[in-house]
Design an enzyme around this catalytic site. Structure first.
Site, PDB file in Angstrom:
ATOM      1  N   ASN A   9       0.880  -1.178   0.000  1.00  0.00           N
ATOM      2  CA  ASN A   9       0.000   0.000   0.000  1.00  0.00           C
ATOM      3  C   ASN A   9       0.909   1.216   0.000  1.00  0.00           C
ATOM      4  O   ASN A   9       1.454   1.586   1.034  1.00  0.00           O
ATOM      5  CB  ASN A   9      -0.893  -0.031   1.247  1.00  0.00           C
ATOM      6  CG  ASN A   9      -1.670   1.273   1.429  1.00  0.00           C
ATOM      7  OD1 ASN A   9      -1.764   2.076   0.499  1.00  0.00           O
ATOM      8  ND2 ASN A   9      -2.216   1.467   2.621  1.00  0.00           N
ATOM      9  N   TRP A  10       1.067   1.801  -1.193  1.00  0.00           N
ATOM     10  CA  TRP A  10       2.002   2.933  -1.309  1.00  0.00           C
ATOM     11  C   TRP A  10       1.486   4.182  -0.609  1.00  0.00           C
ATOM     12  O   TRP A  10       2.222   5.131  -0.408  1.00  0.00           O
ATOM     13  CB  TRP A  10       2.242   3.269  -2.787  1.00  0.00           C
ATOM     14  CG  TRP A  10       3.049   2.260  -3.547  1.00  0.00           C
ATOM     15  CD1 TRP A  10       3.494   1.041  -3.104  1.00  0.00           C
ATOM     16  CD2 TRP A  10       3.516   2.389  -4.899  1.00  0.00           C
ATOM     17  NE1 TRP A  10       4.205   0.411  -4.097  1.00  0.00           N
ATOM     18  CE2 TRP A  10       4.236   1.213  -5.204  1.00  0.00           C
ATOM     19  CE3 TRP A  10       3.389   3.384  -5.868  1.00  0.00           C
ATOM     20  CZ2 TRP A  10       4.823   1.012  -6.458  1.00  0.00           C
ATOM     21  CZ3 TRP A  10       3.977   3.181  -7.110  1.00  0.00           C
ATOM     22  CH2 TRP A  10       4.689   2.007  -7.398  1.00  0.00           C
ATOM     23  N   LYS A  11       0.188   4.219  -0.308  1.00  0.00           N
ATOM     24  CA  LYS A  11      -0.448   5.429   0.224  1.00  0.00           C
ATOM     25  C   LYS A  11      -0.199   6.587  -0.752  1.00  0.00           C
ATOM     26  O   LYS A  11      -0.033   6.341  -1.944  1.00  0.00           O
ATOM     27  CB  LYS A  11       0.048   5.724   1.644  1.00  0.00           C
ATOM     28  CG  LYS A  11      -0.066   4.482   2.533  1.00  0.00           C
ATOM     29  CD  LYS A  11       0.052   4.772   3.998  1.00  0.00           C
ATOM     30  CE  LYS A  11      -0.077   3.453   4.773  1.00  0.00           C
ATOM     31  NZ  LYS A  11      -0.241   3.651   6.204  1.00  0.00           N
ATOM     32  N   HIS A  95      -9.661   1.472   4.388  1.00  0.00           N
ATOM     33  CA  HIS A  95      -8.406   1.639   5.129  1.00  0.00           C
ATOM     34  C   HIS A  95      -8.651   2.605   6.295  1.00  0.00           C
ATOM     35  O   HIS A  95      -9.434   3.550   6.169  1.00  0.00           O
ATOM     36  CB  HIS A  95      -7.315   2.176   4.201  1.00  0.00           C
ATOM     37  CG  HIS A  95      -5.965   2.164   4.852  1.00  0.00           C
ATOM     38  ND1 HIS A  95      -5.571   3.152   5.715  1.00  0.00           N
ATOM     39  CD2 HIS A  95      -4.961   1.261   4.808  1.00  0.00           C
ATOM     40  CE1 HIS A  95      -4.358   2.866   6.171  1.00  0.00           C
ATOM     41  NE2 HIS A  95      -3.967   1.721   5.635  1.00  0.00           N
ATOM     42  N   GLU A  97      -7.083   5.030   7.379  1.00  0.00           N
ATOM     43  CA  GLU A  97      -6.878   6.453   7.060  1.00  0.00           C
ATOM     44  C   GLU A  97      -8.105   7.027   6.347  1.00  0.00           C
ATOM     45  O   GLU A  97      -8.446   8.198   6.521  1.00  0.00           O
ATOM     46  CB  GLU A  97      -5.593   6.610   6.225  1.00  0.00           C
ATOM     47  CG  GLU A  97      -4.355   6.400   7.099  1.00  0.00           C
ATOM     48  CD  GLU A  97      -3.148   5.815   6.392  1.00  0.00           C
ATOM     49  OE1 GLU A  97      -3.067   5.873   5.149  1.00  0.00           O
ATOM     50  OE2 GLU A  97      -2.276   5.264   7.103  1.00  0.00           O
ATOM     51  N   GLU A 166      -6.008  -4.626  10.377  1.00  0.00           N
ATOM     52  CA  GLU A 166      -4.935  -3.668  10.651  1.00  0.00           C
ATOM     53  C   GLU A 166      -5.253  -2.897  11.927  1.00  0.00           C
ATOM     54  O   GLU A 166      -6.037  -1.933  11.897  1.00  0.00           O
ATOM     55  CB  GLU A 166      -4.802  -2.669   9.497  1.00  0.00           C
ATOM     56  CG  GLU A 166      -4.481  -3.303   8.167  1.00  0.00           C
ATOM     57  CD  GLU A 166      -3.884  -2.276   7.215  1.00  0.00           C
ATOM     58  OE1 GLU A 166      -2.701  -2.421   6.886  1.00  0.00           O
ATOM     59  OE2 GLU A 166      -4.577  -1.328   6.840  1.00  0.00           O
ATOM     60  N   GLY A 172       2.037   2.400  10.763  1.00  0.00           N
ATOM     61  CA  GLY A 172       3.016   3.472  10.628  1.00  0.00           C
ATOM     62  C   GLY A 172       3.673   3.879  11.934  1.00  0.00           C
ATOM     63  O   GLY A 172       4.330   4.920  12.017  1.00  0.00           O
ATOM     64  N   SER A 210       2.886  -2.016  10.502  1.00  0.00           N
ATOM     65  CA  SER A 210       4.315  -2.096  10.805  1.00  0.00           C
ATOM     66  C   SER A 210       4.928  -3.466  10.525  1.00  0.00           C
ATOM     67  O   SER A 210       5.804  -3.931  11.260  1.00  0.00           O
ATOM     68  CB  SER A 210       4.593  -1.664  12.250  1.00  0.00           C
ATOM     69  OG  SER A 210       4.229  -0.294  12.433  1.00  0.00           O
ATOM     70  N   GLY A 232       4.645   1.445   4.690  1.00  0.00           N
ATOM     71  CA  GLY A 232       5.971   2.049   4.522  1.00  0.00           C
ATOM     72  C   GLY A 232       7.011   1.121   3.910  1.00  0.00           C
ATOM     73  O   GLY A 232       7.780   1.524   3.024  1.00  0.00           O
TER      74      GLY A 232
HETATM   75  P1  PGA Z   1       2.506   0.381   7.691  1.00  0.00           P
HETATM   76  O1  PGA Z   1       1.068   0.618   7.023  1.00  0.00           O
HETATM   77  O2  PGA Z   1       3.011  -0.932   7.147  1.00  0.00           O
HETATM   78  O3  PGA Z   1       3.333   1.547   7.239  1.00  0.00           O
HETATM   79  O4  PGA Z   1       2.306   0.325   9.158  1.00  0.00           O
HETATM   80  C1  PGA Z   1       0.170  -0.425   6.808  1.00  0.00           C
HETATM   81  C2  PGA Z   1      -1.067   0.106   6.138  1.00  0.00           C
HETATM   82  O5  PGA Z   1      -1.483   1.233   6.457  1.00  0.00           O
HETATM   83  O6  PGA Z   1      -1.670  -0.575   5.296  1.00  0.00           O
END
Ligand code: PGA
Length: 246
Positions: A9-11, A95, A97, A166, A172, A210, A232
Protein backbone atom coordinates in the site's frame (compact mmCIF):
# COMPACT_ATOMS: atom_id res chain seq x y z
CA UNK A 1 -6.40 -24.31 -0.11
CA UNK A 2 -5.85 -20.56 0.16
CA UNK A 3 -2.41 -19.30 -0.75
CA UNK A 4 -0.52 -16.32 0.61
CA UNK A 5 -0.83 -12.72 -0.55
CA UNK A 6 1.46 -9.77 0.14
CA UNK A 7 0.08 -6.38 -0.89
CA UNK A 8 1.99 -3.10 -0.93
CA UNK A 9 0.00 0.00 0.00
CA UNK A 10 2.00 2.93 -1.31
CA UNK A 11 -0.45 5.43 0.22
CA UNK A 12 0.02 8.95 -1.20
CA UNK A 13 3.66 8.41 -2.13
CA UNK A 14 5.51 8.13 -5.39
CA UNK A 15 6.25 9.93 -8.62
CA UNK A 16 6.78 8.80 -12.19
CA UNK A 17 10.53 8.29 -11.93
CA UNK A 18 10.58 6.64 -8.50
CA UNK A 19 7.71 4.38 -9.47
CA UNK A 20 9.52 3.26 -12.60
CA UNK A 21 12.55 2.23 -10.58
CA UNK A 22 10.53 0.47 -7.87
CA UNK A 23 8.25 -1.39 -10.28
CA UNK A 24 11.15 -2.45 -12.49
CA UNK A 25 13.06 -3.80 -9.52
CA UNK A 26 10.04 -5.72 -8.23
CA UNK A 27 9.39 -7.12 -11.67
CA UNK A 28 12.94 -8.27 -12.23
CA UNK A 29 13.42 -9.76 -8.77
CA UNK A 30 10.00 -11.32 -8.04
CA UNK A 31 9.83 -14.33 -10.28
CA UNK A 32 6.69 -15.62 -8.59
CA UNK A 33 6.01 -18.44 -6.19
CA UNK A 34 3.12 -20.81 -6.65
CA UNK A 35 1.74 -20.29 -3.18
CA UNK A 36 2.30 -16.54 -2.78
CA UNK A 37 1.02 -13.65 -4.87
CA UNK A 38 2.48 -10.16 -4.72
CA UNK A 39 0.44 -7.03 -5.47
CA UNK A 40 0.91 -3.26 -5.23
CA UNK A 41 -1.87 -0.73 -4.59
CA UNK A 42 -0.77 2.56 -6.11
CA UNK A 43 -2.27 6.07 -6.27
CA UNK A 44 -4.94 6.20 -9.01
CA UNK A 45 -2.96 8.44 -11.42
CA UNK A 46 -0.27 5.74 -11.58
CA UNK A 47 -2.52 2.80 -12.38
CA UNK A 48 -1.58 3.02 -16.05
CA UNK A 49 2.10 2.98 -15.06
CA UNK A 50 1.66 -0.11 -12.89
CA UNK A 51 -0.22 -1.77 -15.73
CA UNK A 52 2.54 -0.94 -18.22
CA UNK A 53 5.31 -2.06 -15.88
CA UNK A 54 3.72 -5.22 -14.51
CA UNK A 55 1.58 -6.69 -17.33
CA UNK A 56 2.72 -10.22 -18.04
CA UNK A 57 4.52 -10.47 -14.69
CA UNK A 58 3.34 -12.50 -11.68
CA UNK A 59 2.75 -9.23 -9.76
CA UNK A 60 -0.82 -7.88 -9.57
CA UNK A 61 -1.79 -4.25 -9.00
CA UNK A 62 -4.69 -2.27 -7.67
CA UNK A 63 -6.03 1.00 -6.32
CA UNK A 64 -6.29 2.33 -2.77
CA UNK A 65 -9.84 3.66 -2.84
CA UNK A 66 -12.90 3.62 -5.08
CA UNK A 67 -16.13 5.52 -5.35
CA UNK A 68 -19.26 3.92 -4.00
CA UNK A 69 -21.08 5.37 -7.03
CA UNK A 70 -21.06 3.84 -10.51
CA UNK A 71 -20.65 6.96 -12.69
CA UNK A 72 -21.88 10.51 -13.02
CA UNK A 73 -21.80 13.86 -11.26
CA UNK A 74 -19.40 12.99 -8.42
CA UNK A 75 -16.53 15.46 -8.90
CA UNK A 76 -13.18 14.10 -7.85
CA UNK A 77 -14.32 10.49 -7.51
CA UNK A 78 -12.90 7.48 -9.36
CA UNK A 79 -15.33 4.74 -10.41
CA UNK A 80 -14.65 1.03 -10.00
CA UNK A 81 -15.19 0.55 -13.74
CA UNK A 82 -12.38 3.06 -14.41
CA UNK A 83 -10.01 1.25 -12.09
CA UNK A 84 -10.90 -2.04 -13.75
CA UNK A 85 -9.98 -0.61 -17.15
CA UNK A 86 -6.37 -0.41 -16.02
CA UNK A 87 -6.16 -4.14 -15.43
CA UNK A 88 -6.41 -3.90 -11.65
CA UNK A 89 -7.14 -7.00 -9.66
CA UNK A 90 -7.52 -5.35 -6.25
CA UNK A 91 -8.79 -2.24 -4.54
CA UNK A 92 -8.45 -1.34 -0.87
CA UNK A 93 -11.67 -0.31 0.84
CA UNK A 94 -12.07 1.05 4.34
CA UNK A 95 -8.41 1.64 5.13
CA UNK A 96 -8.23 3.23 8.58
CA UNK A 97 -6.88 6.45 7.06
CA UNK A 98 -10.03 6.66 4.93
CA UNK A 99 -12.22 5.91 7.92
CA UNK A 100 -10.59 8.43 10.23
CA UNK A 101 -9.24 11.26 8.05
CA UNK A 102 -12.01 11.12 5.44
CA UNK A 103 -14.83 10.07 7.77
CA UNK A 104 -15.86 7.00 5.82
CA UNK A 105 -18.61 5.15 7.66
CA UNK A 106 -19.11 1.40 7.85
CA UNK A 107 -21.99 1.82 5.40
CA UNK A 108 -19.83 3.73 2.91
CA UNK A 109 -17.11 1.10 3.12
CA UNK A 110 -19.72 -1.60 2.48
CA UNK A 111 -21.02 0.28 -0.58
CA UNK A 112 -17.46 0.60 -1.90
CA UNK A 113 -16.87 -3.13 -1.47
CA UNK A 114 -20.01 -3.80 -3.46
CA UNK A 115 -19.03 -1.33 -6.21
CA UNK A 116 -15.65 -3.06 -6.49
CA UNK A 117 -17.19 -6.51 -6.82
CA UNK A 118 -19.61 -5.30 -9.44
CA UNK A 119 -16.69 -4.08 -11.56
CA UNK A 120 -14.95 -7.44 -11.25
CA UNK A 121 -12.37 -6.20 -8.75
CA UNK A 122 -11.38 -7.97 -5.53
CA UNK A 123 -11.97 -5.61 -2.60
CA UNK A 124 -9.44 -5.79 0.21
CA UNK A 125 -11.70 -4.87 3.12
CA UNK A 126 -9.66 -3.23 5.90
CA UNK A 127 -10.81 -3.46 9.50
CA UNK A 128 -9.15 -2.68 12.81
CA UNK A 129 -9.50 -1.08 16.19
CA UNK A 130 -7.89 2.06 17.58
CA UNK A 131 -5.79 1.87 20.74
CA UNK A 132 -8.56 3.10 23.04
CA UNK A 133 -10.82 0.33 21.75
CA UNK A 134 -8.15 -2.31 22.34
CA UNK A 135 -7.52 -0.95 25.84
CA UNK A 136 -11.25 -1.03 26.52
CA UNK A 137 -11.39 -4.68 25.47
CA UNK A 138 -13.70 -4.01 22.51
CA UNK A 139 -11.42 -5.12 19.66
CA UNK A 140 -13.65 -8.04 18.63
CA UNK A 141 -16.80 -5.93 18.72
CA UNK A 142 -15.20 -3.27 16.55
CA UNK A 143 -13.78 -5.54 13.87
CA UNK A 144 -16.95 -7.63 13.67
CA UNK A 145 -19.09 -4.49 13.46
CA UNK A 146 -16.93 -3.20 10.58
CA UNK A 147 -16.94 -6.54 8.78
CA UNK A 148 -20.61 -7.16 9.56
CA UNK A 149 -21.59 -3.95 7.78
CA UNK A 150 -19.89 -5.21 4.63
CA UNK A 151 -21.44 -8.67 4.94
CA UNK A 152 -24.90 -7.24 5.44
CA UNK A 153 -24.49 -5.47 2.11
CA UNK A 154 -22.72 -8.10 -0.03
CA UNK A 155 -23.70 -11.30 1.77
CA UNK A 156 -21.94 -14.46 0.65
CA UNK A 157 -19.92 -12.47 -1.88
CA UNK A 158 -17.60 -11.74 1.05
CA UNK A 159 -16.02 -15.03 -0.07
CA UNK A 160 -14.73 -13.13 -3.14
CA UNK A 161 -13.06 -10.46 -1.01
CA UNK A 162 -9.82 -10.32 0.95
CA UNK A 163 -10.00 -9.09 4.56
CA UNK A 164 -7.12 -7.13 6.06
CA UNK A 165 -6.93 -6.78 9.83
CA UNK A 166 -4.94 -3.67 10.65
CA UNK A 167 -4.89 -2.52 14.27
CA UNK A 168 -4.80 1.25 13.87
CA UNK A 169 -2.26 1.62 16.69
CA UNK A 170 0.17 -0.49 14.68
CA UNK A 171 -0.07 1.43 11.39
CA UNK A 172 3.02 3.47 10.63
CA UNK A 173 4.03 3.44 14.29
CA UNK A 174 6.71 0.78 14.25
CA UNK A 175 4.68 -0.95 16.96
CA UNK A 176 3.39 -4.16 15.44
CA UNK A 177 0.83 -6.49 16.96
CA UNK A 178 2.49 -9.61 18.29
CA UNK A 179 1.84 -12.74 16.23
CA UNK A 180 -0.37 -13.99 19.07
CA UNK A 181 -2.41 -10.77 19.19
CA UNK A 182 -2.86 -10.75 15.41
CA UNK A 183 -3.70 -14.45 15.20
CA UNK A 184 -6.30 -14.09 17.97
CA UNK A 185 -8.22 -11.48 15.96
CA UNK A 186 -7.80 -13.42 12.71
CA UNK A 187 -9.29 -16.49 14.37
CA UNK A 188 -12.30 -14.44 15.46
CA UNK A 189 -12.74 -13.12 11.93
CA UNK A 190 -12.40 -16.60 10.43
CA UNK A 191 -14.99 -17.97 12.84
CA UNK A 192 -17.39 -15.15 12.00
CA UNK A 193 -16.93 -15.80 8.27
CA UNK A 194 -17.62 -19.50 8.82
CA UNK A 195 -21.10 -18.49 9.95
CA UNK A 196 -21.61 -16.64 6.67
CA UNK A 197 -20.04 -18.80 3.96
CA UNK A 198 -19.10 -22.45 3.69
CA UNK A 199 -15.79 -21.47 2.08
CA UNK A 200 -14.54 -19.29 4.97
CA UNK A 201 -11.41 -21.40 5.03
CA UNK A 202 -10.54 -20.13 1.56
CA UNK A 203 -10.87 -16.40 2.33
CA UNK A 204 -7.51 -14.68 2.58
CA UNK A 205 -7.01 -12.75 5.82
CA UNK A 206 -4.09 -10.33 5.77
CA UNK A 207 -2.40 -8.63 8.69
CA UNK A 208 -1.22 -5.04 8.37
CA UNK A 209 0.56 -2.61 10.67
CA UNK A 210 4.32 -2.10 10.81
CA UNK A 211 5.14 -5.34 9.01
CA UNK A 212 8.86 -5.42 8.26
CA UNK A 213 11.27 -8.01 6.90
CA UNK A 214 12.28 -8.98 10.42
CA UNK A 215 8.79 -9.63 11.82
CA UNK A 216 6.99 -10.91 8.70
CA UNK A 217 7.86 -14.58 9.07
CA UNK A 218 6.54 -14.89 12.61
CA UNK A 219 3.28 -13.17 11.63
CA UNK A 220 2.77 -15.06 8.36
CA UNK A 221 3.39 -18.41 10.06
CA UNK A 222 0.23 -18.05 12.16
CA UNK A 223 -2.61 -20.39 11.24
CA UNK A 224 -5.08 -17.73 10.09
CA UNK A 225 -2.69 -15.10 8.74
CA UNK A 226 -2.44 -15.43 4.99
CA UNK A 227 -0.04 -12.60 4.28
CA UNK A 228 0.21 -8.89 4.80
CA UNK A 229 -0.81 -5.39 3.80
CA UNK A 230 2.43 -3.45 3.82
CA UNK A 231 2.63 0.33 3.98
CA UNK A 232 5.97 2.05 4.52
CA UNK A 233 8.06 -1.05 3.88
CA UNK A 234 6.49 -1.53 0.42
CA UNK A 235 8.22 1.61 -0.86
CA UNK A 236 11.63 -0.05 -0.67
CA UNK A 237 12.00 -2.90 -3.15
CA UNK A 238 14.49 -4.90 -1.09
CA UNK A 239 12.40 -4.69 2.07
CA UNK A 240 9.15 -5.52 0.30
CA UNK A 241 10.76 -8.47 -1.51
CA UNK A 242 12.15 -9.74 1.78
CA UNK A 243 8.68 -9.55 3.35
CA UNK A 244 7.16 -11.44 0.42
CA UNK A 245 9.98 -13.97 0.67
CA UNK A 246 8.99 -14.59 4.28
P1 PGA B 1 2.51 0.38 7.69
O1 PGA B 1 1.07 0.62 7.02
O2 PGA B 1 3.01 -0.93 7.15
O3 PGA B 1 3.33 1.55 7.24
O4 PGA B 1 2.31 0.33 9.16
C1 PGA B 1 0.17 -0.42 6.81
C2 PGA B 1 -1.07 0.11 6.14
O5 PGA B 1 -1.48 1.23 6.46
O6 PGA B 1 -1.67 -0.58 5.30
Amino acid sequence: MRGKLVVGNWKMNGGLRQNDALLAELRSRWTGRGDCQMAVCVPAPYLWQAQAALSGSPIAWGAQNVSEYAMGAFTGEVAASMIAEFGCEYVLVGHSERRTIFAESDATVAAKAEAALEAGLTPIVCIGEVLAERDAGTTEDVVLRQLGAVVSRIGARIAQAVVAYEPVWAIGTGRTASPAQAQAVHAVVRKYLAGVVATAGDVKLLYGGSVKADNAKALFSCADIDGGLIGGASLKAAEFLAIAGA
